[in-house]
Structure formats: structure tokens, C-alpha cells
Design a protein around this motif. Structure first.
Motif, PDB file in Angstrom:
ATOM      1  N   VAL A 291       0.832  -1.201   0.000  1.00 14.91           N
ATOM      2  CA  VAL A 291       0.000   0.000   0.000  1.00 14.91           C
ATOM      3  C   VAL A 291       0.871   1.256   0.000  1.00 14.91           C
ATOM      4  O   VAL A 291       0.616   2.218  -0.731  1.00 14.91           O
ATOM      5  CB  VAL A 291      -0.959  -0.013   1.203  1.00 14.91           C
ATOM      6  CG1 VAL A 291      -1.707   1.307   1.318  1.00 14.91           C
ATOM      7  CG2 VAL A 291      -1.948  -1.163   1.075  1.00 14.91           C
ATOM      8  N   GLY A 294       2.228   2.010  -3.430  1.00 15.42           N
ATOM      9  CA  GLY A 294       1.273   2.684  -4.293  1.00 15.42           C
ATOM     10  C   GLY A 294       1.164   4.165  -3.972  1.00 15.42           C
ATOM     11  O   GLY A 294       1.106   5.010  -4.876  1.00 15.42           O
ATOM     12  N   THR A 401      -4.311   2.074  -3.687  1.00 16.42           N
ATOM     13  CA  THR A 401      -3.678   1.498  -4.873  1.00 16.42           C
ATOM     14  C   THR A 401      -3.058   2.626  -5.682  1.00 16.42           C
ATOM     15  O   THR A 401      -3.509   3.780  -5.610  1.00 16.42           O
ATOM     16  CB  THR A 401      -4.688   0.743  -5.764  1.00 16.42           C
ATOM     17  OG1 THR A 401      -5.572   1.701  -6.377  1.00 16.42           O
ATOM     18  CG2 THR A 401      -5.489  -0.265  -4.956  1.00 16.42           C
TER      19      THR A 401
END
Length: 424
Positions: A291, A294, A401
């Protein structure tokens, strides 16, 4: 692809500008992925070492005595961050709460707190007593001093040496820039600062506000001499799944004192029910390295996109990253609001809402926040915020994301274009 973005309100011109920027980011993104792979392995190794099992996910209530899952989770955090102990609790409401616990537990009346990196984040001003508040450290006889950074953002070592005294008990180092117009610090830089301070006063405690920095690099401040690192579970380490909580990792003595402060003297870490949130805390921590990767890609993309359009960005598009926050100076309140409208419009939750500035608890200036998040205030999710004051900088972070982070950034540019504040 153009059609689906148009359905979401992104014009072909904005999409093309974004794709042009992305063409030059392949190597940067690959480097981010390598760090994420390393950190993923680190978390997995800690979970396997401490034999995380389905039994760890059971909920407890009341006092929480014998909460195996809670105790194992704290061992996983301590092992991942290479510390003697950890306190990881849903009873810690936010990052500011975690920092307040760490400070008040390890400072006594007559002690001095020193910030060698300038003024700390806005919400800590009332914790410390820089701005008067009931129950501040100042009310309990803790004094405070700070040393500003040099104009180029480096530490003022001569100034730090001059103010460390026998009363200097704890040094607080904020890793991320917060709402300040200054660089965020690398783990290596923090290690050098800690070594310098401990050379002057070997028994001084060094605490690092690690918010927004976890898993950005392979090492954490606890690997380079920090006695405590402190953060929020609704930022990086919660992986977007933790519904609440904070952590304090560090030496056994420091963490033990924090546990007594959080609960009560004599109780410490023995109490504190997990209330059914442990599966989210474990799974969020497991997902956190990916995470964070991203979110980092989103920050890099935002920096390159807005820098290419003539805006000042901190850090610059080609600079190394030490946290997930990207500051963009927009020059006006109108620009800040348009940017935040774009982030809100890209959210999965409350996308129809319009962010407006308001007087938030703990802040001196009105703050505008865009965050259509699954967890209220979760800034590892796509979000942007900033105080309404010159130079009118907005602070962008998060995105569970990379693709959502990309969409949010494009949407922010679209709103600026629609408002006539940029030309494509």
C-alpha cells in the motif's frame, strides 16, 4: 482507457499530460517496488517467527487479560522495527495521542523537551504547551526549546549543541514535513542527528515521529538509534484496513512507561481489550508495504506532474522520497480548494461532497481536508489537506492502490483547469 477516464470526469487533455509524465517514471517505480518487496519479506518473517495463527484473531472484551493476539501483534511490530518492545493498541486514538502518551510517559516535571528540527506539527503545539491547553506538558512543569533548521533545510548542529543542557531529557524528531515548508528527513539523516545528540548527552532519549514514513525505506529510525518511534495505524502501517489505533516501538523501559501512561500505573500492557479489530490490524500490517508503495508512486507522479506545470513542489520530482507526503504550492486559497475538490471527487466514499475550510481541533488556522475514505481520517487512503495560509500549499498523500492515486491526481488537475487556474 480514455473512455473510462472520461466517465470519471477526466478530459483527454488531462489524461494525455499524465501519460506523458508517466513515460519517464519507469525506473523510479521499479525502485519503489524493490523496497516494497524487501519490506514485505521483513513483515512476513516477523509474522512467521512469532507464529501468527487463527487464534490470534479472537476478540477480547473488558480488561483484555490474556489477549494472545494483542500480545503477538506487539511482538510482530517490535521484530519488524527491530526494537525491544512495542505498544500497539486500538485504545490509542490517533498519531497525536500516541505522541502525547510517549512524551508524557517519559518526561517528568523539571525535564526539558527539545525539538532540533524546528516547530513540530500543529497538533503537538497544545500537547507541549506552545499554545496553552489544559493538561499540556507545560502545565506539568516540562520546559520546551527548539532549534530551527538552516535555510537550506540542514540541521543546525552548532545551535543544537548550544541548547542541550543537563535538563534536556528527551529530543523529539519529526520525520515528515507536516505542514512546514521543509524537507522530510531520511533515516540516515535522522541517525546522524541522533548520534550527534547522544554524543553530547549519552542518556538523552530520542523519539521519532514516524508518521507517513513507515516502509518508505528499508530501514526505520529504530535501526539508527531512536529510543522510540511513534505512529498512527490509520496511516502507513495500518495498510488502509486498521479502523483505529497507534503504535509506540522502542526500548523496553520507554515502552513500559508508555503502557503505564496509556492505562494506569500498576496495569501497563496487561490490560486493553482488542474488541474484535485484530484481524484488520494484522492484515493491514501485512499489506502495508505494498500500500505504501502505491502511495509513493502517487506522490512521485504528483510531484513530476505539477512541477512540470511550473508549481513549486516539496520534494522535487527527482528527489529521493522519505515519506508519502507531497506538498504543492498553489499560491491561492482558490487553488487549494480546487485541488481538494478533485481529490474528493475521485473518492470511493462521499465523492459528491465539497471540501470547505473549517476550524479543526488542535489547529491554529482553518484547514481544508479532502478524504472520502473508508476509515474516517485515514490518510493512507487518497487524501489532501492543508491550512489556509500563505503560501497556500496543499499536502497530498495516500491511495490504497497506485491506480486510485493516479486518478486522484488527474482529477485535481482537472478541477484546476476547470477553474481556469492552469492551462493545459
Amino acid at each position: 482507457m480514455e473512455e473510462i477516464y472520461q466517465e470519471l470526469g477526466i478530459s483527454p487533455a488531462v489524461l494525455r499530460r499524465g501519460e506523458t509524465v508517466l513515460e519517464g517514471l519507469k525506473e523510479r517505480f521499479e525502485a519503489v517496488d524493490r523496497v516494497a518487496e524487501y519490506n514485505q519479506a521483513k513483515v512476513l518473517a516477523a509474522m512467521q517467527k512469532h507464529r501468527v495463527s487463527a487464534a490470534c484473531f479472537a476478540a477480547t472484551t473488558g480488561y483484555g487479560y490474556g489477549d494472545v493476539g494483542r500480545d503477538v501483534l506487539e511482538k510482530v511490530y517490535a521484530d519488524t522495527f527491530h526494537t525491544e518492545a512495542a505498544l500497539v493498541r486500538p485504545q490509542i486514538a490517533c498519531g497525536t495521542h500516541a505522541l502525547a502518551v510517549a512524551l508524557s510517559a517519559n518526561l517528568r516535571p523539571g525535564d526539558e523537551l527539545l525539538s532540533p528540527v524546528g516547530r513540530p506539527y500543529d497538533t503537538l503545539e497544545e500537547v507541549i504547551g506552545i499554545r496553552p491547553s489544559p493538561c499540556s506538558l507545560a502545565e506539568y512543569g516540562v520546559t520546551y526549546r527548539e532549534v530551527g533548521l538552516k535555510p537550506d533545510g540542514r540541521f543546525d548542529y552548532d545551535g543544537i549543541r548550544a541548547v542541550i543542557t543537563p535538563n534536556t531529557r528527551l529530543i523529539t524528531i519529526q520525520r515528515s514535513k507536516g505542514y512546514a515548508e521543509r524537507p522530510s528527513f531520511s533515516v540516515a539523516q535522522i541517525g546522524e542527528l541522533i548520534a550527534f545528540c547522544k554524543e553530547i548527552k549519552p542518556d538523552v532519549l530520542c523519539m521519532v515521529d514516524n508518521c507517513y514514513g513507515e516502509f518508505v525505506e528499508r530501514m526505520e529510525p529504530s535501526d539508527v538509534g531512536a529510543d522510540m518511534i511513534v505512529g498512527s495505524l490509520i496511516k502507513n502501517p495500518g495498510g488502509g484496513l486498521a479502523p483505529i489505533g497507534g503504535y509506540i516501538c522502542g526500548t523496553g523501559e520507554c515502552v513500559s512507561r508508555c503502557a503505564y501512561r496509556l492505562s494506569a500505573p500498576g496495569l501497563g500492557q496487561e490490560v486493553g481489550a482488542s474488541l474484535g479489530v485484530l484481524p484488520a490490524l494484522y492484515q493491514g500490517f501485512f499489506l502495508a508495504p505494498t500500500v505504501v508503495a502505491g502511495a509513493l508512486k502517487g506522490a512521485i507522479f504528483a510531484a513530476k506532474l505539477y512541477e512540470g506545470m511550473g508549481f513549486r513542489v516539496i520534494p522535487g520530482g527527482d528527489e529521493e522520497r522519505h515519506d508519502i507526503i507531497q506538498a504543492v504550492e498553489l499560491g491561492s486559497e482558490k487553488g487549494m480548494l480546487a485541488f481538494c475538490e478533485g481529490i474528493q471527487a475521485a473518492a470511493p466514499v462521499d465523492s459528491a461532497a465539497v471540501p470547505v475550510p473549517w476550524d479543526m481541533p488542535g489547529y491554529e488556522d482553518p484547514v481544508v481536508m479532502a478524504a472520502g475514505a473508508f476509515v474516517q481520517g485515514s490518510s493512507i487512503e487518497l487524501s489532501a489537506d492543508g491550512p489556509i495560509r500563505p503560501p497556500y500549499a496543499v499536502f497530498f498523500q495516500g491511495g490504497l492502490t497506485w491506480y486510485h492515486a493516479k486518478l486522484g491526481i488527474l482529477q485535481s488537475l482537472q478541477k484546476l483547469a476547470d477553474a481556469g487556474l492552469v492551462k493545459l
